[in-house]
Design a protein around this motif. Structure first.
Motif, PDB file in Angstrom:
ATOM      1  N   ALA A 257     -22.696  -7.682  -9.587  1.00 51.01           N
ATOM      2  CA  ALA A 257     -21.847  -7.248  -8.484  1.00 51.01           C
ATOM      3  C   ALA A 257     -22.413  -7.754  -7.161  1.00 51.01           C
ATOM      4  CB  ALA A 257     -21.761  -5.730  -8.465  1.00 51.01           C
ATOM      5  N   VAL A 258     -21.519  -8.041  -6.240  1.00 50.52           N
ATOM      6  CA  VAL A 258     -21.933  -8.520  -4.921  1.00 50.52           C
ATOM      7  C   VAL A 258     -22.576  -7.372  -4.153  1.00 50.52           C
ATOM      8  CG1 VAL A 258     -21.133  -9.479  -2.733  1.00 50.52           C
ATOM      9  CG2 VAL A 258     -20.078 -10.219  -4.881  1.00 50.52           C
ATOM     10  N   PRO A 259     -23.748  -7.591  -3.555  1.00 53.01           N
ATOM     11  CA  PRO A 259     -24.372  -6.525  -2.760  1.00 53.01           C
ATOM     12  C   PRO A 259     -23.447  -6.068  -1.635  1.00 53.01           C
ATOM     13  CG  PRO A 259     -25.939  -8.288  -3.177  1.00 53.01           C
ATOM     14  CD  PRO A 259     -24.606  -8.788  -3.638  1.00 53.01           C
ATOM     15  N   VAL A 260     -23.560  -4.799  -1.291  1.00 54.99           N
ATOM     16  CA  VAL A 260     -22.693  -4.177  -0.286  1.00 54.99           C
ATOM     17  C   VAL A 260     -23.538  -3.786   0.920  1.00 54.99           C
ATOM     18  CG1 VAL A 260     -21.177  -2.200   0.163  1.00 54.99           C
ATOM     19  CG2 VAL A 260     -21.149  -3.316  -2.075  1.00 54.99           C
ATOM     20  N   PRO A 261     -23.018  -3.974   2.150  1.00 53.76           N
ATOM     21  CA  PRO A 261     -23.772  -3.539   3.332  1.00 53.76           C
ATOM     22  C   PRO A 261     -24.158  -2.061   3.227  1.00 53.76           C
ATOM     23  CG  PRO A 261     -21.892  -4.864   3.998  1.00 53.76           C
ATOM     24  CD  PRO A 261     -21.746  -4.649   2.529  1.00 53.76           C
ATOM     25  N   ALA A 262     -25.409  -1.770   3.553  1.00 53.76           N
ATOM     26  CA  ALA A 262     -25.885  -0.381   3.465  1.00 53.76           C
ATOM     27  C   ALA A 262     -25.068   0.533   4.371  1.00 53.76           C
ATOM     28  CB  ALA A 262     -27.368  -0.323   3.842  1.00 53.76           C
ATOM     29  N   ALA A 263     -24.593   0.019   5.503  1.00 55.75           N
ATOM     30  CA  ALA A 263     -23.791   0.830   6.419  1.00 55.75           C
ATOM     31  C   ALA A 263     -22.482   1.272   5.758  1.00 55.75           C
ATOM     32  CB  ALA A 263     -23.501   0.046   7.698  1.00 55.75           C
ATOM     33  N   GLN A 264     -21.895   0.396   4.933  1.00 57.43           N
ATOM     34  CA  GLN A 264     -20.652   0.740   4.246  1.00 57.43           C
ATOM     35  C   GLN A 264     -20.897   1.846   3.208  1.00 57.43           C
ATOM     36  OE1 GLN A 264     -18.799  -2.635   2.377  1.00 57.43           O
ATOM     37  NE2 GLN A 264     -17.041  -1.463   1.623  1.00 57.43           N
ATOM     38  N   VAL A 265     -21.994   1.725   2.468  1.00 58.59           N
ATOM     39  CA  VAL A 265     -22.356   2.760   1.492  1.00 58.59           C
ATOM     40  C   VAL A 265     -22.614   4.083   2.213  1.00 58.59           C
ATOM     41  CG1 VAL A 265     -24.033   3.446  -0.262  1.00 58.59           C
ATOM     42  CG2 VAL A 265     -23.346   1.045  -0.064  1.00 58.59           C
ATOM     43  N   HIS A 266     -23.309   3.997   3.328  1.00 60.28           N
ATOM     44  CA  HIS A 266     -23.652   5.170   4.127  1.00 60.28           C
ATOM     45  C   HIS A 266     -22.406   5.918   4.570  1.00 60.28           C
ATOM     46  CE1 HIS A 266     -24.780   6.989   8.133  1.00 60.28           C
ATOM     47  NE2 HIS A 266     -25.699   7.512   7.343  1.00 60.28           N
ATOM     48  N   ASP A 267     -21.425   5.189   5.106  1.00 63.83           N
ATOM     49  CA  ASP A 267     -20.209   5.832   5.611  1.00 63.83           C
ATOM     50  C   ASP A 267     -19.383   6.437   4.479  1.00 63.83           C
ATOM     51  OD1 ASP A 267     -20.829   5.192   8.221  1.00 63.83           O
ATOM     52  OD2 ASP A 267     -19.782   3.271   8.159  1.00 63.83           O
ATOM     53  N   TRP A 268     -19.309   5.737   3.343  1.00 66.14           N
ATOM     54  CA  TRP A 268     -18.545   6.253   2.211  1.00 66.14           C
ATOM     55  C   TRP A 268     -19.173   7.544   1.670  1.00 66.14           C
ATOM     56  CZ3 TRP A 268     -19.911   6.624  -3.076  1.00 66.14           C
ATOM     57  CH2 TRP A 268     -18.853   6.964  -3.931  1.00 66.14           C
ATOM     58  N   LEU A 269     -20.510   7.564   1.567  1.00 68.62           N
ATOM     59  CA  LEU A 269     -21.186   8.764   1.091  1.00 68.62           C
ATOM     60  C   LEU A 269     -21.028   9.920   2.067  1.00 68.62           C
ATOM     61  CD1 LEU A 269     -24.459   7.273  -0.444  1.00 68.62           C
ATOM     62  CD2 LEU A 269     -22.613   8.427  -1.674  1.00 68.62           C
ATOM     63  N   LEU A 270     -21.061   9.617   3.371  1.00 68.92           N
ATOM     64  CA  LEU A 270     -20.879  10.677   4.364  1.00 68.92           C
ATOM     65  C   LEU A 270     -19.509  11.332   4.220  1.00 68.92           C
ATOM     66  CD1 LEU A 270     -22.459   9.424   7.719  1.00 68.92           C
ATOM     67  CD2 LEU A 270     -23.282  11.217   6.201  1.00 68.92           C
ATOM     68  N   GLN A 271     -18.489  10.513   3.960  1.00 70.74           N
ATOM     69  CA  GLN A 271     -17.156  11.076   3.743  1.00 70.74           C
ATOM     70  C   GLN A 271     -17.156  12.037   2.561  1.00 70.74           C
ATOM     71  OE1 GLN A 271     -13.557   8.586   3.935  1.00 70.74           O
ATOM     72  NE2 GLN A 271     -14.922   6.879   4.395  1.00 70.74           N
ATOM     73  N   ASN A 272     -17.779  11.616   1.470  1.00 69.84           N
ATOM     74  CA  ASN A 272     -17.821  12.448   0.275  1.00 69.84           C
ATOM     75  C   ASN A 272     -18.621  13.730   0.493  1.00 69.84           C
ATOM     76  OD1 ASN A 272     -16.646  11.157  -2.429  1.00 69.84           O
ATOM     77  ND2 ASN A 272     -17.325   9.496  -1.089  1.00 69.84           N
ATOM     78  N   ILE A 273     -19.740  13.623   1.207  1.00 68.54           N
ATOM     79  CA  ILE A 273     -20.539  14.821   1.495  1.00 68.54           C
ATOM     80  C   ILE A 273     -19.741  15.786   2.368  1.00 68.54           C
ATOM     81  CG2 ILE A 273     -22.576  15.672   2.723  1.00 68.54           C
ATOM     82  CD1 ILE A 273     -24.063  13.160   1.782  1.00 68.54           C
ATOM     83  N   ALA A 274     -19.041  15.249   3.387  1.00 69.79           N
ATOM     84  CA  ALA A 274     -18.229  16.092   4.262  1.00 69.79           C
ATOM     85  C   ALA A 274     -17.126  16.798   3.463  1.00 69.79           C
ATOM     86  CB  ALA A 274     -17.629  15.261   5.389  1.00 69.79           C
ATOM     87  N   SER A 275     -16.501  16.074   2.531  1.00 73.22           N
ATOM     88  CA  SER A 275     -15.451  16.682   1.701  1.00 73.22           C
ATOM     89  C   SER A 275     -16.027  17.778   0.807  1.00 73.22           C
ATOM     90  CB  SER A 275     -14.786  15.613   0.827  1.00 73.22           C
ATOM     91  OG  SER A 275     -14.104  14.675   1.617  1.00 73.22           O
ATOM     92  N   ALA A 276     -17.214  17.537   0.251  1.00 73.49           N
ATOM     93  CA  ALA A 276     -17.842  18.530  -0.612  1.00 73.49           C
ATOM     94  C   ALA A 276     -18.208  19.787   0.176  1.00 73.49           C
ATOM     95  CB  ALA A 276     -19.084  17.933  -1.276  1.00 73.49           C
ATOM     96  N   LEU A 277     -18.758  19.614   1.383  1.00 76.80           N
ATOM     97  CA  LEU A 277     -19.100  20.767   2.220  1.00 76.80           C
ATOM     98  C   LEU A 277     -17.850  21.553   2.610  1.00 76.80           C
ATOM     99  CD1 LEU A 277     -21.840  19.145   4.489  1.00 76.80           C
ATOM    100  CD2 LEU A 277     -22.186  21.037   2.889  1.00 76.80           C
TER     101      LEU A 277
END
Length: 574
Positions: A257-277
């Motif tokens: 798989a093509v590596p993904v910018p860490a900033a993109q992973v960071h923002d996607w995870l933040l969305q998921n954490i916010a939804s879980a909270l």
């Protein structure tokens, strides 16, 4: 970097990502936070990122260049800790690891050091040693328990001034945090530290300069985040973390798989954490405003029904046994949901959990005997008084307990931490029909029993604010004494379900040390001699009847005094 990187949810990248699927909520993996924290001062960094980035380079340079795995000798040298503590780190990491495919996951206890640990899993393990546990919450009706629990503050003096149960409930009637509270606390911790955690896994792109913008995550590195987080997805715990991420989910399995910018992973995870909270907050609001649900697993210990057992609805959860008082309880594998059990706030009872498990927690119990079948990862016993614990397990951690006896069949050294008093350890002393089958299921070895080799750490737990009273330094925790062989007895588990005919276990699978075996034989011989003397005593029939009646009276008195009479009533009821 002196402080954790502040996170932001606004990004051009995150705007393009789909909103998290409400049926596939992100959750923190509870095991590292519940069973993976070690009170070793050199592992607790005031600034984890600043300390771990150079450590990462040191570990990578000393690790195998092909496997990127670290053994205890390299870890001891890099962290400047003893070999015993380095081995403890590897053992503990293995017990909370997320990946079934990792070689250390299925390795035997004696092979863990030769298999070694993946550098990136180790870095995440070391990072969360900075985690602070959620403070116990205040009882909703302090006046109701004022006559039960002393009001002495834990901060008025030495820990030994309070018993473990008094300590955990002292200072404004505090109680163990609910499961939802702890999950929200862990999510908030991950939310705050996410950028730093990603920086430990990410790699810079050559020719792109320096800074966060140049960092990328490969799919392999992304999978290491499964150590800390997981997706519910209706209980499908076997799905790889990358299959939930839109930037990796449709990758060709035959192509990297093509590596993904860490900033993109960071923002996607933040969305998921916010939804879980947000989901946790909504559930809490519904619980406060709506009628209580019989299946709600988020129940405070002191509010539980005296005979309640709560099974969580998904495979990722635990079965809860709460508030059992003055009774006996038997649970088999078919009665439990998930692969872990928590026994909370049980008193003056006998509890049998005859099942193969991965994790078990015993918290806030007193005057109780608890038998836990076979535990393949870890058992934790905390804030207990006068409790007898009988278990076959890979490892056990004992924290802040008093006057407890542990009958152990354990493959690793028992870990004793915190403020403990008058603990005793003894070899395993029971069996039931399916014990060896359960031990094989979870990987507990009957040929290895390190029950008498406790490893003690400091009294002060840097992860727990309650263990920092004034005047207490981080002295060595009190260790456990071996039980006097003359006090050692076999514990009989009744065959309630007729399993003796179908099970293969006919006796204790752990060999007894000679001194305990000899003591048992001596006691059996003495008992036989007493029986023979009574039978041959030159007494008239009426005198024999009087003697028999007196023995029955003394036995009945002992049954009531010891609490064992209720087991007879339970057997009659079954």
């Amino acid at each position: 970097m002196s402080d954790p990187i502040e996170t932001s949810t606004s990004s051009s990248n995150s705007a393009k990502e789909p909103s998290p699927n409400p049926l596939s909520l992100l959750h923190p993996r509870r095991e590292p936070f519940e069973h993976g924290l070690l009170p070793i001062p050199k592992l607790v960094f005031t600034d984890p990122t600043q300390s771990l980035i150079p450590l990462k380079q040191s570990l990578l340079s000393s690790s195998d260049t092909t496997t990127r795995r670290v053994d205890s000798a390299s870890l001891s040298e890099s962290l400047q800790i003893s070999l015993d503590h380095a081995r403890l780190v590897l053992d503990t990491l293995a017990s909370v690891l997320h990946s079934d495919s990792d070689p250390v996951f299925s390795s035997k206890p004696e092979d863990i050091d030769s298999v070694a640990a993946d550098v990136h899993d180790l870095l995440l393990f070391l990072y969360i040693q900075s985690y602070k546990k959620l403070l116990p919450r205040t009882h909703k009706d302090s006046a109701a328990v004022a006559d039960v629990w002393p009001s002495t503050s834990a901060f008025d003096g030495y820990l030994s001034a309070l018993s473990p149960l008094q300590l955990v409930r002292s200072n404004s009637r505090r109680l163990m945090p609910s499961q939802a509270d702890e999950e929200a606390h862990q999510l908030s911790y991950l939310q705050k530290h996410l950028a730093n955690i990603l920086s430990l896994l990410a790699e810079p792109v050559e020719g792109e300069g320096e800074g966060e913008e140049s960092l990328v995550l490969t799919m392999d590195r992304f999978e290491h985040l499964g150590f800390l987080i997981q997706f519910d997805d209706k209980g499908s715990g076997g799905t790889q973390l990358s299959q939930h991420a839109p930037f990796f989910a449709n990758s060709d399995p035959d192509m990297p798989a093509v590596p993904v910018p860490a900033a993109q992973v960071h923002d996607w995870l933040l969305q998921n954490i916010a939804s879980a909270l947000e989901h946790i907050s909504e559930r809490a609001s519904l619980k406060e405003n709506g009628p209580a649900s019989a299946s709600d697993q988020d129940v405070a210990m002191a509010d539980a029904c005296t005979t309640s057992i709560k099974a969580s609805p998904s495979a990722r959860g635990s079965s809860f046994i709460e508030g059992i008082s003055k009774s006996s309880l038997v649970k088999q594998a078919s009665d439990l949901k998930g692969s872990s059990v928590k026994v909370l706030n049980c008193h003056d009872s006998v509890i049998y959990i005859l099942a193969p498990l991965r994790y078990a927690t015993i918290y806030g119990c007193s005057d109780t005997t608890i038998v836990i079948g076979a535990v393949g990862k870890a058992v934790r016993v905390e804030h207990c008084e006068r409790v007898h614990v009988i278990t076959a397990a890979k490892r056990i951690c004992i924290a802040n307990c008093r006057e407890c006896v542990f009958f152990l069949g354990v493959n690793q050294r028992p870990l004793i931490v915190g403020d403990n008093h008058k603990l005793q350890v003894a070899p395993y002393n029971t069996f039931y029909a399916h014990l060896e089958e359960h031990m094989n299921d979870v990987g507990v070895e009957a040929t290895i029993n390190r029950w008498d080799e406790p490893l003690t750490l400091g009294v002060v737990d840097p992860h727990d604010s309650l263990s920092h009273p004034a005047g207490v330094s981080d002295v060595q925790a009190e260790s456990a004494m071996r039980l006097d062989p003359d006090q050692f007895t076999n514990f009989l588990i009744p065959d309630w379900f007729g399993g003796e005919s179908s099970g293969s276990t006919k006796g204790n699978p752990f060999p007894l040390p000679d001194v305990y075996s000899m003591a048992q034989q001596r006691n059996q011989k003495n008992l036989g001699e007493i029986k023979q003397l009574l039978r041959e005593a030159p007494l008239e029939e009426n005198r024999k009847r009087e003697l028999s009646s007196a023995l029955h009276v003394y036995f009945k008195d002992w049954l009531y005094a010891s609490g064992n009479i209720r087991q007879l009533y339970c057997l009659q009821g079954d």
